[in-house]
Design a protein around this motif. Structure first.
Motif, PDB file in Angstrom:
ATOM      1  N   LEU A 153      46.755  54.914  42.912  1.00 38.20           N
ATOM      2  CA  LEU A 153      46.748  53.829  41.926  1.00 38.20           C
ATOM      3  C   LEU A 153      45.605  53.934  40.924  1.00 38.20           C
ATOM      4  CD1 LEU A 153      47.724  50.764  44.162  1.00 38.20           C
ATOM      5  CD2 LEU A 153      49.176  52.040  42.571  1.00 38.20           C
ATOM      6  N   GLY A 154      44.668  54.833  41.156  1.00 38.55           N
ATOM      7  CA  GLY A 154      43.569  55.010  40.217  1.00 38.55           C
ATOM      8  C   GLY A 154      42.345  54.201  40.597  1.00 38.55           C
ATOM      9  N   ASP A 155      41.372  54.155  39.701  1.00 38.80           N
ATOM     10  CA  ASP A 155      40.114  53.466  39.969  1.00 38.80           C
ATOM     11  C   ASP A 155      40.058  52.057  39.401  1.00 38.80           C
ATOM     12  OD1 ASP A 155      38.512  55.094  41.614  1.00 38.80           O
ATOM     13  OD2 ASP A 155      38.179  56.462  39.941  1.00 38.80           O
ATOM     14  N   SER A 156      41.091  51.610  38.731  1.00 41.96           N
ATOM     15  CA  SER A 156      41.161  50.223  38.278  1.00 41.96           C
ATOM     16  C   SER A 156      42.074  49.484  39.244  1.00 41.96           C
ATOM     17  CB  SER A 156      41.690  50.149  36.844  1.00 41.96           C
ATOM     18  OG  SER A 156      40.767  50.739  35.950  1.00 41.96           O
ATOM     19  N   LEU A 157      41.449  48.780  40.181  1.00 37.56           N
ATOM     20  CA  LEU A 157      42.183  48.142  41.266  1.00 37.56           C
ATOM     21  C   LEU A 157      41.836  46.666  41.367  1.00 37.56           C
ATOM     22  CD1 LEU A 157      41.535  50.916  43.946  1.00 37.56           C
ATOM     23  CD2 LEU A 157      43.710  50.454  42.805  1.00 37.56           C
ATOM     24  N   ASP A 158      42.823  45.859  41.726  1.00 41.27           N
ATOM     25  CA  ASP A 158      42.618  44.431  41.989  1.00 41.27           C
ATOM     26  C   ASP A 158      42.897  44.180  43.459  1.00 41.27           C
ATOM     27  OD1 ASP A 158      42.406  44.298  39.240  1.00 41.27           O
ATOM     28  OD2 ASP A 158      44.106  42.956  38.954  1.00 41.27           O
ATOM     29  N   PHE A 159      41.980  43.488  44.143  1.00 41.63           N
ATOM     30  CA  PHE A 159      42.118  43.153  45.552  1.00 41.63           C
ATOM     31  C   PHE A 159      42.042  41.638  45.721  1.00 41.63           C
ATOM     32  CE2 PHE A 159      40.027  47.289  45.411  1.00 41.63           C
ATOM     33  CZ  PHE A 159      40.699  48.026  46.366  1.00 41.63           C
ATOM     34  N   ILE A 160      42.887  41.101  46.556  1.00 39.88           N
ATOM     35  CA  ILE A 160      42.829  39.688  46.935  1.00 39.88           C
ATOM     36  C   ILE A 160      42.802  39.651  48.457  1.00 39.88           C
ATOM     37  CG2 ILE A 160      43.983  37.439  46.876  1.00 39.88           C
ATOM     38  CD1 ILE A 160      45.366  38.370  44.276  1.00 39.88           C
ATOM     39  N   ALA A 161      41.822  38.950  49.029  1.00 39.58           N
ATOM     40  CA  ALA A 161      41.750  38.826  50.484  1.00 39.58           C
ATOM     41  C   ALA A 161      43.013  38.138  50.987  1.00 39.58           C
ATOM     42  CB  ALA A 161      40.520  38.022  50.884  1.00 39.58           C
ATOM     43  N   GLU A 162      43.404  38.455  52.207  1.00 39.01           N
ATOM     44  CA  GLU A 162      44.625  37.874  52.778  1.00 39.01           C
ATOM     45  C   GLU A 162      44.586  36.348  52.756  1.00 39.01           C
ATOM     46  OE1 GLU A 162      47.352  38.134  56.776  1.00 39.01           O
ATOM     47  OE2 GLU A 162      45.201  38.367  56.983  1.00 39.01           O
TER      48      GLU A 162
END
Length: 148
Positions: free
Chosen positions: A117-126
Protein backbone atom coordinates in the motif's frame (compact mmCIF):
# COMPACT_ATOMS: atom_id res chain seq x y z
CA UNK A 1 -29.23 0.24 -16.98
CA UNK A 2 -28.12 3.81 -16.31
CA UNK A 3 -24.50 4.60 -17.06
CA UNK A 4 -23.85 5.47 -13.39
CA UNK A 5 -25.11 2.03 -12.32
CA UNK A 6 -22.91 0.39 -14.92
CA UNK A 7 -19.95 2.47 -13.76
CA UNK A 8 -20.55 1.39 -10.14
CA UNK A 9 -20.71 -2.27 -11.17
CA UNK A 10 -17.48 -1.96 -13.15
CA UNK A 11 -15.71 -0.29 -10.21
CA UNK A 12 -16.99 -2.99 -7.84
CA UNK A 13 -15.78 -5.76 -10.15
CA UNK A 14 -12.34 -4.14 -10.58
CA UNK A 15 -11.99 -3.56 -6.83
CA UNK A 16 -12.96 -7.16 -6.00
CA UNK A 17 -10.06 -8.30 -8.19
CA UNK A 18 -7.72 -5.73 -6.57
CA UNK A 19 -8.84 -6.79 -3.12
CA UNK A 20 -8.24 -10.47 -3.81
CA UNK A 21 -4.76 -9.66 -5.13
CA UNK A 22 -4.01 -7.53 -2.07
CA UNK A 23 -5.18 -10.21 0.34
CA UNK A 24 -3.06 -12.81 -1.46
CA UNK A 25 0.04 -10.60 -1.25
CA UNK A 26 -0.27 -9.56 2.39
CA UNK A 27 1.76 -11.67 4.79
CA UNK A 28 1.69 -11.50 8.56
CA UNK A 29 -1.81 -9.96 8.49
CA UNK A 30 -5.18 -11.63 8.63
CA UNK A 31 -7.89 -9.60 6.90
CA UNK A 32 -10.98 -10.07 9.08
CA UNK A 33 -13.29 -8.02 6.88
CA UNK A 34 -13.90 -4.56 5.50
CA UNK A 35 -15.33 -1.31 6.76
CA UNK A 36 -16.87 1.60 4.95
CA UNK A 37 -16.44 5.17 6.23
CA UNK A 38 -20.12 5.39 7.23
CA UNK A 39 -19.52 2.58 9.76
CA UNK A 40 -16.53 4.28 11.40
CA UNK A 41 -16.59 6.91 14.13
CA UNK A 42 -16.88 10.44 12.65
CA UNK A 43 -14.31 11.62 15.23
CA UNK A 44 -11.73 9.15 13.89
CA UNK A 45 -12.37 10.16 10.28
CA UNK A 46 -12.27 13.88 11.18
CA UNK A 47 -8.91 13.44 12.90
CA UNK A 48 -7.46 11.72 9.82
CA UNK A 49 -8.78 14.54 7.60
CA UNK A 50 -7.17 17.16 9.86
CA UNK A 51 -3.77 15.54 9.33
CA UNK A 52 -4.08 16.48 5.66
CA UNK A 53 -4.07 20.21 6.42
CA UNK A 54 -0.74 21.88 5.75
CA UNK A 55 -0.99 23.69 9.09
CA UNK A 56 -0.97 20.37 11.00
CA UNK A 57 2.51 19.58 12.31
CA UNK A 58 3.61 15.94 12.24
CA UNK A 59 4.32 14.16 15.53
CA UNK A 60 7.27 12.28 14.03
CA UNK A 61 9.31 12.20 10.85
CA UNK A 62 12.05 10.09 9.33
CA UNK A 63 14.25 10.43 6.28
CA UNK A 64 13.14 7.87 3.69
CA UNK A 65 16.78 6.98 2.95
CA UNK A 66 17.22 5.48 6.42
CA UNK A 67 17.80 1.71 6.53
CA UNK A 68 14.66 -0.43 6.32
CA UNK A 69 14.98 -1.64 9.92
CA UNK A 70 15.14 1.97 11.17
CA UNK A 71 12.03 2.89 9.17
CA UNK A 72 10.14 -0.13 10.49
CA UNK A 73 11.16 0.78 14.05
CA UNK A 74 9.94 4.33 13.40
CA UNK A 75 6.53 3.00 12.25
CA UNK A 76 6.31 0.79 15.34
CA UNK A 77 7.06 3.80 17.56
CA UNK A 78 4.38 5.88 15.85
CA UNK A 79 1.77 3.13 16.17
CA UNK A 80 2.72 2.43 19.80
CA UNK A 81 2.37 6.16 20.62
CA UNK A 82 -1.03 6.11 18.91
CA UNK A 83 -2.23 3.03 20.83
CA UNK A 84 -2.74 1.12 17.59
CA UNK A 85 -2.56 -2.52 18.65
CA UNK A 86 -2.81 -5.94 17.01
CA UNK A 87 -6.22 -5.18 15.50
CA UNK A 88 -6.85 -2.07 13.43
CA UNK A 89 -8.44 -0.69 10.28
CA UNK A 90 -6.20 0.39 7.42
CA UNK A 91 -7.28 2.58 4.50
CA UNK A 92 -7.02 0.98 1.05
CA UNK A 93 -8.03 3.82 -1.26
CA UNK A 94 -10.80 1.64 -2.72
CA UNK A 95 -14.35 2.94 -2.96
CA UNK A 96 -16.12 -0.31 -2.05
CA UNK A 97 -13.58 -1.72 0.41
CA UNK A 98 -12.28 1.48 2.03
CA UNK A 99 -10.76 -0.01 5.17
CA UNK A 100 -9.31 -3.44 5.78
CA UNK A 101 -10.09 -4.87 9.20
CA UNK A 102 -6.64 -6.24 10.05
CA UNK A 103 -5.32 -8.58 12.72
CA UNK A 104 -1.55 -8.92 13.07
CA UNK A 105 -0.36 -12.53 12.83
CA UNK A 106 3.42 -12.11 12.84
CA UNK A 107 6.32 -9.66 12.48
CA UNK A 108 6.17 -9.53 8.67
CA UNK A 109 2.93 -7.53 8.70
CA UNK A 110 4.27 -3.97 8.56
CA UNK A 111 6.77 -4.52 5.77
CA UNK A 112 4.08 -6.35 3.82
CA UNK A 113 1.57 -3.54 4.32
CA UNK A 114 4.11 -0.93 3.18
CA UNK A 115 5.17 -3.05 0.19
CA UNK A 116 1.55 -3.35 -0.96
CA UNK A 117 0.00 0.00 0.00
CA UNK A 118 3.00 2.32 0.17
CA UNK A 119 4.20 4.70 2.86
CA UNK A 120 1.09 6.88 3.00
CA UNK A 121 -1.10 4.87 5.35
CA UNK A 122 -4.11 5.59 7.56
CA UNK A 123 -4.66 3.49 10.71
CA UNK A 124 -7.67 3.47 13.02
CA UNK A 125 -7.53 1.47 16.26
CA UNK A 126 -10.15 -1.27 16.50
CA UNK A 127 -11.90 0.60 19.33
CA UNK A 128 -11.80 3.76 17.16
CA UNK A 129 -10.33 5.76 20.04
CA UNK A 130 -7.05 6.57 18.30
CA UNK A 131 -5.76 7.15 14.79
CA UNK A 132 -2.41 7.39 13.04
CA UNK A 133 -1.41 8.46 9.57
CA UNK A 134 1.83 8.37 7.65
CA UNK A 135 2.54 10.48 4.61
CA UNK A 136 5.35 10.03 2.11
CA UNK A 137 6.53 13.62 1.62
CA UNK A 138 9.19 13.55 -1.08
CA UNK A 139 12.28 12.65 0.98
CA UNK A 140 10.68 12.11 4.38
CA UNK A 141 7.93 10.05 5.88
CA UNK A 142 5.78 12.12 8.20
CA UNK A 143 3.80 10.57 11.03
CA UNK A 144 0.71 11.91 12.76
CA UNK A 145 -1.36 10.46 15.55
CA UNK A 146 -4.15 11.43 17.90
CA UNK A 147 -5.79 9.77 20.89
CA UNK A 148 -9.49 10.60 20.75
Amino acid sequence: MASSELQKKLILHREKVQLQQLENQLVGIEVEGYRQPDSISPAALDALREFGHTSTKPNLGIDDTEPEDAILAWYHELLRNANIGDRFYCYTGMENFSYLDCRIKDARWLKSLRDNLGDSLDFIAEDERSVAMTHDDEYRILGFYRIL
